[in-house]
Design a protein around this motif. Structure first.
Motif, mmCIF file in Angstrom:
data_model
loop_
_atom_site.group_PDB
_atom_site.id
_atom_site.type_symbol
_atom_site.label_atom_id
_atom_site.label_comp_id
_atom_site.label_asym_id
_atom_site.label_seq_id
_atom_site.Cartn_x
_atom_site.Cartn_y
_atom_site.Cartn_z
ATOM 1 N N PRO A 40 109.305 55.637 56.825
ATOM 2 C CA PRO A 40 109.829 56.934 56.200
ATOM 3 C C PRO A 40 111.072 56.818 55.467
ATOM 4 O O PRO A 40 111.752 55.981 55.544
ATOM 5 C CB PRO A 40 110.162 57.699 57.641
ATOM 6 C CG PRO A 40 110.704 56.644 58.805
ATOM 7 C CD PRO A 40 109.750 55.408 58.093
ATOM 8 N N ASP A 43 114.525 57.710 53.356
ATOM 9 C CA ASP A 43 115.806 58.319 53.299
ATOM 10 C C ASP A 43 116.142 59.230 52.195
ATOM 11 O O ASP A 43 116.739 60.290 52.419
ATOM 12 C CB ASP A 43 116.717 57.396 53.498
ATOM 13 C CG ASP A 43 116.568 56.311 54.707
ATOM 14 O OD1 ASP A 43 116.213 56.691 55.843
ATOM 15 O OD2 ASP A 43 116.455 55.129 54.110
ATOM 16 N N HIS A 81 106.765 62.333 55.365
ATOM 17 C CA HIS A 81 107.076 60.958 55.006
ATOM 18 C C HIS A 81 108.651 60.817 54.992
ATOM 19 O O HIS A 81 108.960 59.701 54.347
ATOM 20 C CB HIS A 81 106.329 60.430 53.908
ATOM 21 C CG HIS A 81 104.694 60.092 54.244
ATOM 22 N ND1 HIS A 81 104.186 59.080 55.097
ATOM 23 C CD2 HIS A 81 103.609 60.829 54.010
ATOM 24 C CE1 HIS A 81 102.797 59.393 55.281
ATOM 25 N NE2 HIS A 81 102.384 60.472 54.407
ATOM 26 N N ARG A 85 112.231 60.612 56.707
ATOM 27 C CA ARG A 85 113.096 60.626 58.183
ATOM 28 C C ARG A 85 113.537 62.003 58.323
ATOM 29 O O ARG A 85 114.220 62.497 57.373
ATOM 30 C CB ARG A 85 113.739 59.510 58.398
ATOM 31 C CG ARG A 85 115.196 59.501 57.600
ATOM 32 C CD ARG A 85 116.084 58.604 58.319
ATOM 33 N NE ARG A 85 117.334 58.619 57.334
ATOM 34 C CZ ARG A 85 118.401 59.608 57.318
ATOM 35 N NH1 ARG A 85 118.395 60.607 58.002
ATOM 36 N NH2 ARG A 85 119.478 59.404 56.399
ATOM 37 N N GLY A 99 116.844 63.242 56.284
ATOM 38 C CA GLY A 99 116.565 62.607 54.870
ATOM 39 C C GLY A 99 116.895 63.866 53.903
ATOM 40 O O GLY A 99 116.627 64.983 54.185
#
Ligand code: SAM
Length: 285
Positions: free
Chosen positions: A124, A126, A150, A152, A155
């Motif tokens: 995933p 950031d 996708h 995090r 993020g």
């Protein structure tokens, strides 16, 4: 054909090999001339993205001016650059090698309107970056849902759009009537600026800020590429305005875009680039 807001015109599905190279050159000139703005933008992202991002995704990367700026700003990050155009990605790889960051940038040729498969393998993420890109998509909501999936939690997504095409000339160019650039813009700009607040909210993101960047750089600040950049931008606009300008203005543009003429864009020392870009910072809760 509209040219509003998009330095590269209509690209993506419509790109042929030759035109992709010309677009790549224009995007690279754009990044070179607007380097102070790009540095300010990535510096601001560094303040917002904490801890420093290690997995970055560049959507619609083009020749990679964003990927390179992010790789330089975030020295331990791996960047995945995705574009539908192999020509753009070829250029990006060459630039990455020249900048010594090839080992941290991966390119993926993919249609971001489709379901993401390989793109997910680098996540995933950031930090996800989408500059002058989202408006190219057939279904931005579908893509934003995949961006969310996708990324995090915590993020950030940085979406940037050009609010209006750059301007360069003084009101009185000394050729024809005053104001030829304003009339050129009026003839070619047919759409309002792109806005992403609602689609970002609908995808589940929290918008932290929507920030306009007012850019105005003189020759010294913009550097030696300013003339080439202005020539390329204005020639592109002019090529779309033949039916919309009167004979006087068409004659003035013949002079302004003739590099051999003393009053041409290529030879003038009074160019200043003025443009506005807007960035939305959206965080996945
Ligand atoms: C205006 S350029 C912006 C490039 C780069 N982000 C920049 O700021 O310099 C838009 C890019 O989006 C790419 N593109 C357009 N539609 C796409 C799609 N469906 N999937 C992936 N890339 C796409 C084009 O090939 C082009 O390189």
């Amino acid at each position: 054909m509209t040219t509003h807001h998009d330095i590269a015109g209509r690209t993506g599905h419509e790109s042929a090999g030759g035109s992709a190279v010309a677009m790549a050159q224009l995007l690279e000139l754009d990044a070179e001339v607007l380097a102070p703005y790009l540095a300010e933008l990535t510096g601001w992202l560094a303040e917002l993205a904490s801890p420093a991002p290690v997995r970055i995704l560049d959507l619609g990367s083009g020749p990679g001016t964003g990927s390179l700026a992010l790789a330089h700003r975030f020295g331990s990050a791996a960047v995945t650059a995705v574009d539908i155009s192999p020509q753009m990605l070829h250029r990006l790889r060459k630039q990455a090698a020249a900048h010594g960051v090839a080992d941290r940038i991966t390119t993926l040729e993919s249609d971001l309107d489709e379901h993401w498969t390989r793109i997910g393998e680098g996540g995933p993420y950031d930090l996800i970056w989408a500059a002058a890109f989202l408006h190219h998509l057939a279904d931005p909501a579908r893509t934003l849902a995949q961006v969310y999936e996708h990324m995090r939690p915590g993020g950030i997504l940085a979406v940037t759009e050009m609010d209006f095409f750059p301007r360069f000339l003084p009101e009185d160019t000394g050729t024809g009537r005053p104001g030829p650039e304003a009339r050129l813009h009026a003839a070619t700009n047919t759409q309002p600026p792109h806005g992403w607040t609602d689609p970002l909210n609908d995808a589940g993101f929290t918008i932290e800020v929507q920030r306009p960047f007012e850019i105005c750089l003189d020759r010294t600040e913009a550097g030696p590429a300013l003339s080439d950049y202005a020539q390329m931008c204005l020639a592109k606009l002019r090529s779309h305005a033949t039916d919309a300008l009167d004979a006087d203005d068409l004659a003035a543009w013949d002079v302004l875009l003739d590099p051999t003429h003393p009053q041409s864009v290529a030879r003038r020392d009074d160019l200043r680039v003025r443009t506005t870009r807007t960035t939305w910072i959206a965080r996945r809760p």
